[in-house]
Design an enzyme around this catalytic site. Sequence first.
Site, PDB file in Angstrom:
ATOM      1  N   THR A  44       0.817  -0.986  -0.535  1.00  0.00           N
ATOM      2  CA  THR A  44       0.342   0.001   0.313  1.00  0.00           C
ATOM      3  C   THR A  44       0.879   1.023  -0.034  1.00  0.00           C
ATOM      4  O   THR A  44       1.007   2.023  -1.086  1.00  0.00           O
ATOM      5  CB  THR A  44      -1.248   0.186   1.313  1.00  0.00           C
ATOM      6  N   HIS A  47       2.210   2.107  -3.598  1.00  0.00           N
ATOM      7  CA  HIS A  47       0.867   2.784  -4.509  1.00  0.00           C
ATOM      8  C   HIS A  47       1.103   3.552  -4.094  1.00  0.00           C
ATOM      9  O   HIS A  47       0.551   4.320  -5.082  1.00  0.00           O
ATOM     10  CB  HIS A  47      -0.975   1.838  -4.006  1.00  0.00           C
ATOM     11  N   GLU A  68       2.726   0.203   9.353  1.00  0.00           N
ATOM     12  CA  GLU A  68       3.175  -1.297  10.132  1.00  0.00           C
ATOM     13  C   GLU A  68       4.166  -0.960  10.898  1.00  0.00           C
ATOM     14  O   GLU A  68       5.790  -0.591  10.353  1.00  0.00           O
ATOM     15  CB  GLU A  68       3.747  -1.966   8.735  1.00  0.00           C
ATOM     16  N   CYS A  97     -15.212   2.057  13.974  1.00  0.00           N
ATOM     17  CA  CYS A  97     -16.598   2.742  14.671  1.00  0.00           C
ATOM     18  C   CYS A  97     -17.368   2.339  15.804  1.00  0.00           C
ATOM     19  O   CYS A  97     -17.336   3.028  16.699  1.00  0.00           O
ATOM     20  CB  CYS A  97     -17.163   3.344  13.378  1.00  0.00           C
ATOM     21  N   GLU A 199       4.493 -17.256  -9.003  1.00  0.00           N
ATOM     22  CA  GLU A 199       5.094 -15.753  -8.452  1.00  0.00           C
ATOM     23  C   GLU A 199       6.466 -16.599 -10.022  1.00  0.00           C
ATOM     24  O   GLU A 199       7.526 -17.160  -9.924  1.00  0.00           O
ATOM     25  CB  GLU A 199       6.454 -15.794  -7.685  1.00  0.00           C
ATOM     26  N   ILE A 291     -11.628 -11.626   1.438  1.00  0.00           N
ATOM     27  CA  ILE A 291     -10.034 -11.590   2.725  1.00  0.00           C
ATOM     28  C   ILE A 291     -10.182  -9.792   2.669  1.00  0.00           C
ATOM     29  O   ILE A 291      -9.738  -9.492   2.043  1.00  0.00           O
ATOM     30  CB  ILE A 291      -9.279 -12.197   2.940  1.00  0.00           C
TER      31      ILE A 291
HETATM   32 ZN   LIG Z   1       0.126  -3.092   5.860  1.00  0.00          ZN
HETATM   33 ZN   LIG Z   2     -18.267   0.089  12.275  1.00  0.00          ZN
END
Ligand SMILES: [Zn+2]
Ligand SMILES: [Zn+2]
EC number: 1.1.1.103
Length: 347
Positions: A44, A47, A68, A97, A199, A291
Amino acid sequence: MDGLMTAVVKQYPKEGADIVKKEIPKIGPDEVLIKVKATSICGTDVHIYVWNEWAKSRIKPPKTMGHEFVGEVVEIGENVTSVKVGDLVSAETHIVCGKCRACRTGNAHICENTLILGVDTDGAFAEYIKVPESNVWINDKNMPLEILSIQEPLGNAVHTVFSGDIVGKSVAVIGCGPIGMMAIPLLKRTGAAAIFAIEPADYRRELAHKLGATRVINPLREDVVSIIKSETEGYGADVVLDFSGNPTAIRQGLEYIAKGGRMSILGLPDNEVSIDITNNVVFKGITIQGITGRRMYDTWYTVKGLLKSGLAEDLKPIITHTFPLTEYQKGMELMIKGQCGKVVLYP
Ligand SMILES: [Zn+2]
Ligand SMILES: [Zn+2]
């Protein structure tokens, strides 16, 4: 706490990031201030760094990158009771939330109002980060910092692998980037009969082999479907785990998945993927499952238990590079080229 800190910040809506001096975050009554000891680079973050279409649509610069990490609590808000100064902690990166239907039914990982640390809020590529108390995870101080810093993506791997039965099953792992790679020792340690690692990058195939994959397949050079069929008496893989988001790889997975099998998808295709639902889903009676994130906090307890059982040792080869935070660009370049496992940065 007053003062300035060093951070890697996405300052402008374009490629790249900058090292800047900025204010140490001020905490609210329900928040915790953490001094970051180690932080790892996620896909991420790459990206966001290269500024792809997803990043353009989601990120509002300026934002401190990274999510992380492991660090030490240095300050707590006045309402905080479960965490104390000096604790060695990491954090669940989904800030939820607690009030929507998903949250109230034990499914906070799909909360309607999720904010992601280092995506929607300032992140961990910095000397300090603030996190809501409810997201803090207290670590075992005897574990290596590098391993503690990768628990969040490890949780993704754990959530994907154990969303169905894998004991004694043949399992295909599509994509051996850092998370796919983590799935291999997990499967090995918990009794998968065979692990097929698919891979294209040479470096990562070699690592997958070292981590204990039964058979490593280069999808650019080899016929993945016929290899997996021939290795499984013609039945195909019982479980297919996608960490790639690659449309061709997902379609192939549906070709070689066994009847009654499970396909769990963590990878994110950039566009819609067309699949043969009639022949490869309905008539095969398979389950396709999305997932997202980690089950809160079941997955974290599983991760903790697995690390203690010896997984921490199994995962060491996955940490392939470490740099000071200020050299984050070196890590980004390696991630872009696929010439690394997990890259850890030290502020
Ligand atoms: Zn991550
Ligand atoms: Zn929530």
